[in-house]
Design an enzyme around this catalytic site. Structure first.
Site, PDB file in Angstrom:
ATOM      1  N   CYS A  40     -97.865 -42.328   2.615  1.00 53.09           N
ATOM      2  CA  CYS A  40     -96.494 -42.690   3.088  1.00 53.09           C
ATOM      3  C   CYS A  40     -95.565 -42.910   2.132  1.00 53.09           C
ATOM      4  O   CYS A  40     -95.830 -43.221   0.844  1.00 53.09           O
ATOM      5  CB  CYS A  40     -96.364 -43.746   4.127  1.00 53.09           C
ATOM      6  SG  CYS A  40     -97.675 -43.590   5.480  1.00 53.09           S
ATOM      7  N   ASP A 449     -61.568 -38.121 -24.935  1.00 46.77           N
ATOM      8  CA  ASP A 449     -60.988 -37.334 -23.750  1.00 46.77           C
ATOM      9  C   ASP A 449     -59.910 -37.619 -23.098  1.00 46.77           C
ATOM     10  O   ASP A 449     -59.555 -38.891 -22.882  1.00 46.77           O
ATOM     11  CB  ASP A 449     -62.108 -37.198 -22.697  1.00 46.77           C
ATOM     12  CG  ASP A 449     -61.795 -36.233 -21.340  1.00 46.77           C
ATOM     13  OD1 ASP A 449     -61.842 -35.054 -21.983  1.00 46.77           O
ATOM     14  OD2 ASP A 449     -61.451 -36.737 -20.379  1.00 46.77           O
TER      15      ASP A 449
END
Length: 507
Positions: A40, A449
């Site tokens: 499971c 940037d």
């Protein structure tokens, strides 16, 4: 390597997660129950088994190899992958990405090992130690999962399902499904299915929550390339250049702000060849950053004075991935030192002139992105960009086409960066952006940037937003490790315009 894995799968810690049904560990380990013979996911709602009756496995394939079958209640194989694969970028993680893309099905274990730079025998030892199963078992588990989803969500014939999932024969498909799920394909389908057929497959892709689907859509829509991508209110679509032919994917993205559960993104694939189903699914999951652990990201970044308010305001923000690493690299070079709008225009012209026409059912999707071999033969002087950048683009394409630079998620990140920086016209910004988008590097920051600087100047919660304050914020970015890529996306997200509702982008 085994020491790290065994320490992470400490039985007592795993059992505590199972007892609390903690969904954060779904896809990180699997619980096998000796008394029932099933395995499971940790969050399974069934009665918690006794500690003495369970064992823990680092992959579904390991549980299957130990003789356990999948739980029919929690569907343990239908979980996002482990976020550790992208964070650590170990050989095992890189191998899992390639296996999920169908490399073992197409090229065998030898092809997988060659891509990773190991002998098949040594790679098998590494994967067995790290994931509890070898490459064949891991590929088999992936095929079984894909088959189950196709059985339950489509009306494809079983032979089509078998080959779409990557099986070599219908008999192999039937035997594997029965062994893994303790049910025949007919029993799995039952009364479900019947939604799609032919070359169209609709699936639900599992994504960890929280999930900022709208923000991801806004980013993709803002950067889309005409002819290759379109977007509208709540959806994004694009063409796919797949191993056996062209295709398209349409993704429906919505926000799921609640943590501790699994969300699903509906994906509709139209494929020339159903054998490309596995590859198409994996590439869509890359694009979605589906295996990210947003809870871990938020826990680290949420208290930071610069990005913390952004993280809390937009839970579950993803770093957009890619469906083709070569395409990402080419688009990055085109976008050097130009606006996003300018890059879209230039890239659209390159697609129209050098991309392969594609017949699709989606208005606006007309071409496949040009491959590296095609662009490597282009005269740089004929490209709609400065001559130096054109030479850089053609040089990069030649390196990609020859294999000197490989961007298939199986490559070593440091090696890719070194090789890219050795190419004329490729600097740190380009190499690092490609690492973030193409190689799913979670810890990239781009201090030069212009978008980062503009975003920092626009943050209302910072007392000072002058150049000095911006410089101090950038200098403090090391505090965001190992999630600097996510901090970067939170800054960029403040600059993204929302996608227009119920209208495809102009092309």
């Amino acid at each position: 390597m085994t020491t790290t894995r065994e320490r992470r799968l400490d039985p007592e810690s795993c059992y505590r997660a199972v007892t609390s049904r903690d969904r954060r560990f779904d896809g990180v380990f699997w619980t096998a129950v000796r008394t029932t013979g099933i395995y499971c996911r940790p969050s399974c709602a069934a009665r918690t088994p006794a500690y003495g009756n369970v064992s823990f496995h680092p992959s579904a394939a390991a549980a299957q190899a130990a003789g356990y079958r999948a739980c029919k209640r929690c569907l343990p194989d239908a979980t996002p992958g482990s976020p550790d694969w992208d964070v650590a970028a170990t050989v095992a993680g890189r191998a899992m990405r390639l296996i999920a893309d169908g490399v073992v099905d197409r090229e065998g274990v030898e092809g997988l090992a060659q891509r990773l730079g190991y002998t098949p025998r040594h790679l098998s030892r590494l994967l067995l130690a790290e994931l509890g199963a070898g490459p064949l078992a891991l590929a088999r588990a992936r095929r079984a999962q894909t088959a189950r989803v196709l059985i339950e969500t489509t009306d494809l014939g079983y032979a089509d399902v078998a080959f779409a999932a990557g099986f070599a024969s219908v008999r192999q498909f039937n035997d594997t499904v029965r062994e893994v799920y303790a049910a025949s394909p007919t029993q799995l389908r039952g009364r479900r299915g019947g939604r799609t057929g032919g070359g169209t497959v609709t699936m639900r892709l599992a994504v960890r929550t929280p999930f900022a689907g709208r923000a991801l859509l806004d980013f993709l829509a803002y950067h889309l390339v005409p002819g290759v991508e379109v977007a509208g209110g709540g959806w994004y679509a694009r063409t796919l250049d797949l191993p056996h032919g062209p295709g398209t994917v349409r993704l429906e993205m919505a926000d799921e702000p609640q943590p501790g559960r699994t969300a699903f993104v509906t994906a509709t694939f139209t494929l020339h060849d159903l054998r490309d189903t596995t590859a198409a699914v994996e590439r869509a999951r890359r694009l979605l950053d589906a295996d990210c652990d947003p809870t871990a990201v938020a826990a680290h970044l949420g208290t930071d004075p610069v990005v913390g308010p952004l993280v809390r305001a937009r839970p579950g923000l993803r770093v957009p991935g890619q469906v083709d690493g070569d395409e990402t690299a080419v688009r990055t070079v085109v976008g050097q030192q130009v606006s996003v709008t300018g890059a879209r225009t230039v890239t659209g012209r390159i697609v129209a002139e050098h991309g392969r026409p594609a017949v699709t059912d989606v208005p606006g999707l007309t071409h496949l992105f040009p491959d590296a071999a095609t662009l490597a033969e282009v005269d740089p002087a004929g490209l709609p960009m400065p001559r130096a950048r054109g030479r850089a683009l053609v040089g990069l394409a030649a390196a990609l086409a020859s294999g000197d630079v490989v961007l298939d998620r199986g490559a070593d990140r440091d090696d890719v960066r070194r090789r890219m920086l050795a190419l004329p016209g490729i600097g740190p910004w380009t190499a690092d952006y490609v690492a973030m988008r193409a190689l799913a590097h979670p810890d990239v920051f781009l201090p030069t940037d212009i978008g980062v600087r503009n975003a920092l100047r626009g943050l209302p919660h910072l007392p000072d937003r002058d150049d000095g304050a911006v410089a101090r914020a950038i200098a403090g970015a090391d505090a965001w490790r190992p999630w600097r890529s996510y901090a970067l996306m939170h800054l960029w997200s403040t600059l993204m315009p929302p996608v227009a509702a119920d209208r495809p982008e102009e092309t």
